[in-house]
Design a protein around this motif. Structure first.
Motif, mmCIF file in Angstrom:
data_model
loop_
_atom_site.group_PDB
_atom_site.id
_atom_site.type_symbol
_atom_site.label_atom_id
_atom_site.label_comp_id
_atom_site.label_asym_id
_atom_site.label_seq_id
_atom_site.Cartn_x
_atom_site.Cartn_y
_atom_site.Cartn_z
ATOM 1 N N SER B 59 0.804 -1.216 0.000
ATOM 2 C CA SER B 59 0.000 0.000 0.000
ATOM 3 C C SER B 59 0.840 1.270 0.000
ATOM 4 O O SER B 59 0.320 2.346 -0.244
ATOM 5 C CB SER B 59 -0.948 0.009 1.200
ATOM 6 N N LEU B 60 2.142 1.149 0.263
ATOM 7 C CA LEU B 60 2.952 2.362 0.308
ATOM 8 C C LEU B 60 4.272 2.246 -0.457
ATOM 9 O O LEU B 60 4.541 3.040 -1.349
ATOM 10 C CB LEU B 60 3.221 2.767 1.763
ATOM 11 N N LEU B 61 5.068 1.236 -0.111
ATOM 12 C CA LEU B 61 6.427 1.187 -0.671
ATOM 13 C C LEU B 61 6.424 0.881 -2.164
ATOM 14 O O LEU B 61 7.292 1.338 -2.903
ATOM 15 C CB LEU B 61 7.274 0.152 0.085
ATOM 16 N N ALA B 62 5.441 0.105 -2.609
ATOM 17 C CA ALA B 62 5.356 -0.217 -4.035
ATOM 18 C C ALA B 62 4.005 0.224 -4.572
ATOM 19 O O ALA B 62 3.039 0.339 -3.820
ATOM 20 C CB ALA B 62 5.518 -1.720 -4.242
#
Lengths: 225, 78
Positions: B59-62
């Motif tokens: 949900s954030l890093l990729a």
């Protein structure tokens, strides 16, 4: 009472002043919204302007999409509030899940800054004042403007008439199917890489073609009131 | 915790291609393809479970639209 259109400023936003000016030129009141706001002050529509929010850290638009102000923007958009994302604003709307696909590095690895012709291909809240098929000239200025999505998503966008703007020449950034801008299924959320807010007055831009997006939404809001 | 993020194979990676071409100019041969990505190192409490780590990555890093990722604990083989 004139319509009130919010313009969001994130740290690193560049084009909020021109976006607010375009809103005023169209005849609406521009309301400044800050990235930390959680109250949209009752605005009727929102413009997410361009720039390099949060320095493009992580991915262009990724941090801004998860900032406090975007929570209420996403909720309001899902209830039908018109939202326009320009350039970095388009990247933010994709990262926030309001629009499908993603924007990646230009094929040629160069930042592109020049005027470009677009074809308006769909009737949306932000393009209702244009005849479908009209060509408009506006500046394009981005390094990560290449629209990508899987084939199924691209087919769906085209099939549902959600490709709102297409480059009138082979996309200089390598955007798939020459897509410059798309909309949500209800046609109320629109994102595009080129900059209509820089083309609202021949004195300061290539012309006034871009003003049509802002007058379109205003017409839509007034008709609904 | 290590999270490695790479552009999906089917998405054109012009940066990786530029790196691959530079290798050719250095006289390196035998490198067929380069993909350029990101490597995140996270200091994480033991209380954080695998599902939560996967959620952070997804949900954030990729961005699942254009990237793939691998989550692993340090010392664990990729």
């Amino acid at each position: 009472m004139s319509a009130r259109i919010g313009v969001i400023t994130f740290p690193g936003t560049l084009d909020d002043v021109d976006a607010a000016r375009a809103v005023r030129y169209a005849g609406a009141e521009a309301v400044s919204l800050w990235h930390r706001d959680t109250d949209l002050q009752g605005v009727d529509a929102v413009v997410v302007p361009g720039g390099f929010s949060y320095g493009d850290y992580l991915r262009a638009g990724a941090i801004a999409a998860r900032s406090p102000v975007m929570g209420p923007v996403v909720d309001a958009a899902r209830r039908g509030m018109p939202v326009l994302g320009i350039c970095n604003g388009f990247q933010i709307l994709c990262e926030a899940g309001l629009l499908p696909g993603a924007l990646v590095r230009n094929t040629g690895l160069r930042f592109i800054c020049r005027e470009i012709r677009l074809r308006v291909e769909a009737d949306t809240a932000w393009t209702s004042g244009f005849e479908v098929g009209t060509a408009i000239t506006v500046p394009l200025k981005s390094g990560e403007g290449r629209f990508v999505a899987d084939g199924e998503t691209l087919d769906r966008l085209e099939g549902e008439g959600r490709v709102v703007f297409r480059y009138a020449e082979p996309a200089p950034n390598g955007a798939l199917r020459d897509i410059a801008g798309i909309s949500s299924a209800d046609g109320r959320v629109v994102g595009l890489m080129p900059h209509p807010e820089h083309a609202i007055d021949p004195l300061t831009g290539p012309g006034a073609d871009g003003l049509g997006l802002f007058t379109s939404v205003l017409g839509r809001l007034t008709a609904a009131a | 915790m290590i999270v490695d993020v790479l552009p999906k194979a089917e998405i054109l990676d012009p940066q990786g291609q530029a790196v691959a071409r530079a290798m050719g100019r250095l006289g390196v041969s035998g490198v067929a393809d380069v993909r350029q990505g990101k490597h995140f190192v996270l200091e994480v409490d033991d209380s954080v479970g695998d599902a939560e780590l996967e959620r952070i990555a997804e949900s954030l890093l990729a961005n699942p639209v254009m990237e793939e990722w691998v989550v692993r604990r340090e010392g664990q083989q990729p």
